[in-house]
Motif scaffolding. Structure first.
Motif, PDB file in Angstrom:
ATOM      1  N   VAL A 250      20.700  74.636  15.854  1.00  0.00           N
ATOM      2  CA  VAL A 250      20.315  72.681  15.691  1.00  0.00           C
ATOM      3  C   VAL A 250      21.242  71.789  17.272  1.00  0.00           C
ATOM      4  O   VAL A 250      22.153  72.189  17.299  1.00  0.00           O
ATOM      5  N   GLY A 251      20.970  71.104  18.083  1.00  0.00           N
ATOM      6  CA  GLY A 251      21.184  70.896  18.795  1.00  0.00           C
ATOM      7  C   GLY A 251      20.743  71.056  20.133  1.00  0.00           C
ATOM      8  O   GLY A 251      21.497  70.155  20.958  1.00  0.00           O
ATOM      9  N   THR A 252      20.844  72.155  20.378  1.00  0.00           N
ATOM     10  CA  THR A 252      20.365  72.720  21.686  1.00  0.00           C
ATOM     11  C   THR A 252      19.245  71.942  22.885  1.00  0.00           C
ATOM     12  O   THR A 252      17.464  71.586  21.842  1.00  0.00           O
ATOM     13  N   THR A 253      19.615  71.933  23.568  1.00  0.00           N
ATOM     14  CA  THR A 253      17.865  70.704  24.571  1.00  0.00           C
ATOM     15  C   THR A 253      17.578  72.490  24.566  1.00  0.00           C
ATOM     16  O   THR A 253      17.850  73.706  25.648  1.00  0.00           O
ATOM     17  N   VAL A 254      15.570  72.566  24.931  1.00  0.00           N
ATOM     18  CA  VAL A 254      15.215  73.568  25.597  1.00  0.00           C
ATOM     19  C   VAL A 254      14.159  73.075  26.536  1.00  0.00           C
ATOM     20  O   VAL A 254      13.891  71.608  26.825  1.00  0.00           O
ATOM     21  N   ARG A 255      14.567  73.859  27.875  1.00  0.00           N
ATOM     22  CA  ARG A 255      13.950  72.953  28.861  1.00  0.00           C
ATOM     23  C   ARG A 255      12.662  74.302  29.257  1.00  0.00           C
ATOM     24  O   ARG A 255      12.420  75.481  29.099  1.00  0.00           O
ATOM     25  N   PHE A 256      11.489  73.060  29.242  1.00  0.00           N
ATOM     26  CA  PHE A 256      10.268  73.557  29.701  1.00  0.00           C
ATOM     27  C   PHE A 256       9.639  73.656  30.741  1.00  0.00           C
ATOM     28  O   PHE A 256       9.958  72.338  31.245  1.00  0.00           O
ATOM     29  N   LEU A 257       9.710  74.888  31.532  1.00  0.00           N
ATOM     30  CA  LEU A 257       9.443  74.876  33.187  1.00  0.00           C
ATOM     31  C   LEU A 257       8.149  75.497  33.148  1.00  0.00           C
ATOM     32  O   LEU A 257       7.103  76.635  32.230  1.00  0.00           O
ATOM     33  N   ASN A 258       7.319  74.840  34.047  1.00  0.00           N
ATOM     34  CA  ASN A 258       5.664  75.516  34.191  1.00  0.00           C
ATOM     35  C   ASN A 258       5.826  75.797  35.880  1.00  0.00           C
ATOM     36  O   ASN A 258       5.746  75.736  36.421  1.00  0.00           O
ATOM     37  N   SER A 259       5.545  77.453  35.619  1.00  0.00           N
ATOM     38  CA  SER A 259       5.584  78.593  36.806  1.00  0.00           C
ATOM     39  C   SER A 259       3.875  78.504  37.253  1.00  0.00           C
ATOM     40  O   SER A 259       3.351  79.374  38.231  1.00  0.00           O
ATOM     41  N   ASP A 260       2.901  78.345  36.707  1.00  0.00           N
ATOM     42  CA  ASP A 260       2.133  78.389  37.043  1.00  0.00           C
ATOM     43  C   ASP A 260       1.808  77.705  38.054  1.00  0.00           C
ATOM     44  O   ASP A 260       1.477  76.432  37.785  1.00  0.00           O
ATOM     45  N   PRO A 261       0.226  77.891  38.802  1.00  0.00           N
ATOM     46  CA  PRO A 261      -0.530  76.703  39.516  1.00  0.00           C
ATOM     47  C   PRO A 261      -1.250  76.343  39.446  1.00  0.00           C
ATOM     48  O   PRO A 261      -1.698  74.956  39.529  1.00  0.00           O
ATOM     49  N   THR A 262      -1.242  76.180  37.900  1.00  0.00           N
ATOM     50  CA  THR A 262      -2.293  75.062  37.191  1.00  0.00           C
ATOM     51  C   THR A 262      -1.559  74.176  36.394  1.00  0.00           C
ATOM     52  O   THR A 262       0.045  74.535  35.428  1.00  0.00           O
ATOM     53  N   ARG A 263      -1.368  72.922  35.405  1.00  0.00           N
ATOM     54  CA  ARG A 263      -1.173  72.240  34.512  1.00  0.00           C
ATOM     55  C   ARG A 263      -0.992  72.398  33.521  1.00  0.00           C
ATOM     56  O   ARG A 263      -2.102  73.560  32.896  1.00  0.00           O
ATOM     57  N   HIS A 264       0.170  72.338  32.648  1.00  0.00           N
ATOM     58  CA  HIS A 264       0.592  72.962  31.536  1.00  0.00           C
ATOM     59  C   HIS A 264       0.783  71.551  30.549  1.00  0.00           C
ATOM     60  O   HIS A 264       1.514  70.831  31.524  1.00  0.00           O
ATOM     61  N   ASN A 265       0.621  71.541  29.736  1.00  0.00           N
ATOM     62  CA  ASN A 265       1.000  70.330  28.411  1.00  0.00           C
ATOM     63  C   ASN A 265       1.697  71.700  27.660  1.00  0.00           C
ATOM     64  O   ASN A 265       2.068  72.784  27.401  1.00  0.00           O
ATOM     65  N   VAL A 266       3.201  70.675  26.786  1.00  0.00           N
ATOM     66  CA  VAL A 266       3.499  71.061  25.539  1.00  0.00           C
ATOM     67  C   VAL A 266       3.763  69.556  24.657  1.00  0.00           C
ATOM     68  O   VAL A 266       4.408  68.954  25.083  1.00  0.00           O
ATOM     69  N   PHE A 267       2.881  70.780  23.056  1.00  0.00           N
ATOM     70  CA  PHE A 267       3.783  69.767  22.364  1.00  0.00           C
ATOM     71  C   PHE A 267       3.693  70.235  20.965  1.00  0.00           C
ATOM     72  O   PHE A 267       3.726  72.290  21.078  1.00  0.00           O
ATOM     73  N   SER A 268       3.986  70.004  20.160  1.00  0.00           N
ATOM     74  CA  SER A 268       4.462  70.597  18.961  1.00  0.00           C
ATOM     75  C   SER A 268       4.073  69.540  18.124  1.00  0.00           C
ATOM     76  O   SER A 268       4.406  68.676  17.327  1.00  0.00           O
ATOM     77  N   PRO A 269       3.332  70.119  17.234  1.00  0.00           N
ATOM     78  CA  PRO A 269       2.894  69.082  15.100  1.00  0.00           C
ATOM     79  C   PRO A 269       3.735  69.113  14.410  1.00  0.00           C
ATOM     80  O   PRO A 269       3.034  69.034  13.240  1.00  0.00           O
TER      81      PRO A 269
END
Ligand SMILES: [Cu+2]
Length: 203
Positions: free
Chosen positions: A81-100
């Motif tokens: 708990v407290g950790t930051t996660v870095r989300f990287l996009n390595s694909d040529p297409t666009r990506h989204n990140v969400f969590s419900p």
């Protein structure tokens, strides 16, 4: 000279304070296997100490999740708990990140080579599991599992795990898996005595 001695003394005191407390002393490892009933793979189970004495600082640098080939890598990421996660996009297409899940978030949509950070700052009762989804690619799915302490491991395809450097003590060892459940098991860790625990996950 007196001033120099004082600061040196302060450092010694700080070191002694840092090394006192319930987690003092060498420990050992906890290893074993997880069998995921009805699945060809036994990978991606998180085995973790439910509650360890003391509080634990998150990683100084962000943990990383890549988006590559329309997949989140890794598929399962346990963090303190407290950790930051870095989300990287390595694909040529666009990506989204969400969590419900829990406080919910939507980090937006971004192109190749860019990153977005999210800090998992609270977890009232571990494990706090956040499914990671992409609005653009409904087939994409991953999990961030927020835990109270850093004594965790993720199983490989064979189901093997090893948690190293666990302080001496008696703990409750638990498993989280997206598709299976098992009761926690008690485990005692002592210096020079690696513990072995096996789980079989049912539905
Ligand atoms: Cu996507």
């Amino acid at each position: 000279m007196a001033r120099h001695s004082l600061s040196f003394g302060s450092i010694i005191v700080a070191l002694l304070v840092a090394h006192s407390g319930p987690l003092d002393g060498a420990g050992s490892s906890i290893s074993g296997t997880v069998k995921v009933t009805g699945s060809a793979s036994n990978a991606d189970a998180v085995v973790y100490v439910q509650q360890a004495p003391d509080t634990f600082a998150p990683l100084a640098t962000p943990a990383e999740v890549d988006q590559l080939g329309k997949q989140f890598i890794p598929h399962v990421l346990p963090i303190v708990v407290g950790t930051t996660v870095r989300f990287l996009n390595s694909d040529p297409t666009r990506h989204n990140v969400f969590s419900p899940d829990h406080e919910k978030y939507n980090l937006g949509t971004w192109p190749h080579g860019k990153t977005r950070d999210h800090t998992f700052g609270t977890c009232a009762k571990a494990p706090c599991v956040y499914v990671q989804l992409c609005l653009i690619h409904p087939e994409m799915e991953a999990y961030v599992v927020v835990l109270q302490n850093p004594f965790f491991a993720v199983t490989n395809t064979a189901g093997r795990f090893e948690i190293t450097n666990v302080p001496r003590g008696t703990y409750s060892l638990a498993v989280w898996h997206a598709k299976g459940k098992a009761q926690p098991k008690p485990v005692t860790v002592d210096t020079g005595k690696p513990a072995v625990v096996d789980f079989v996950l049912g539905r």
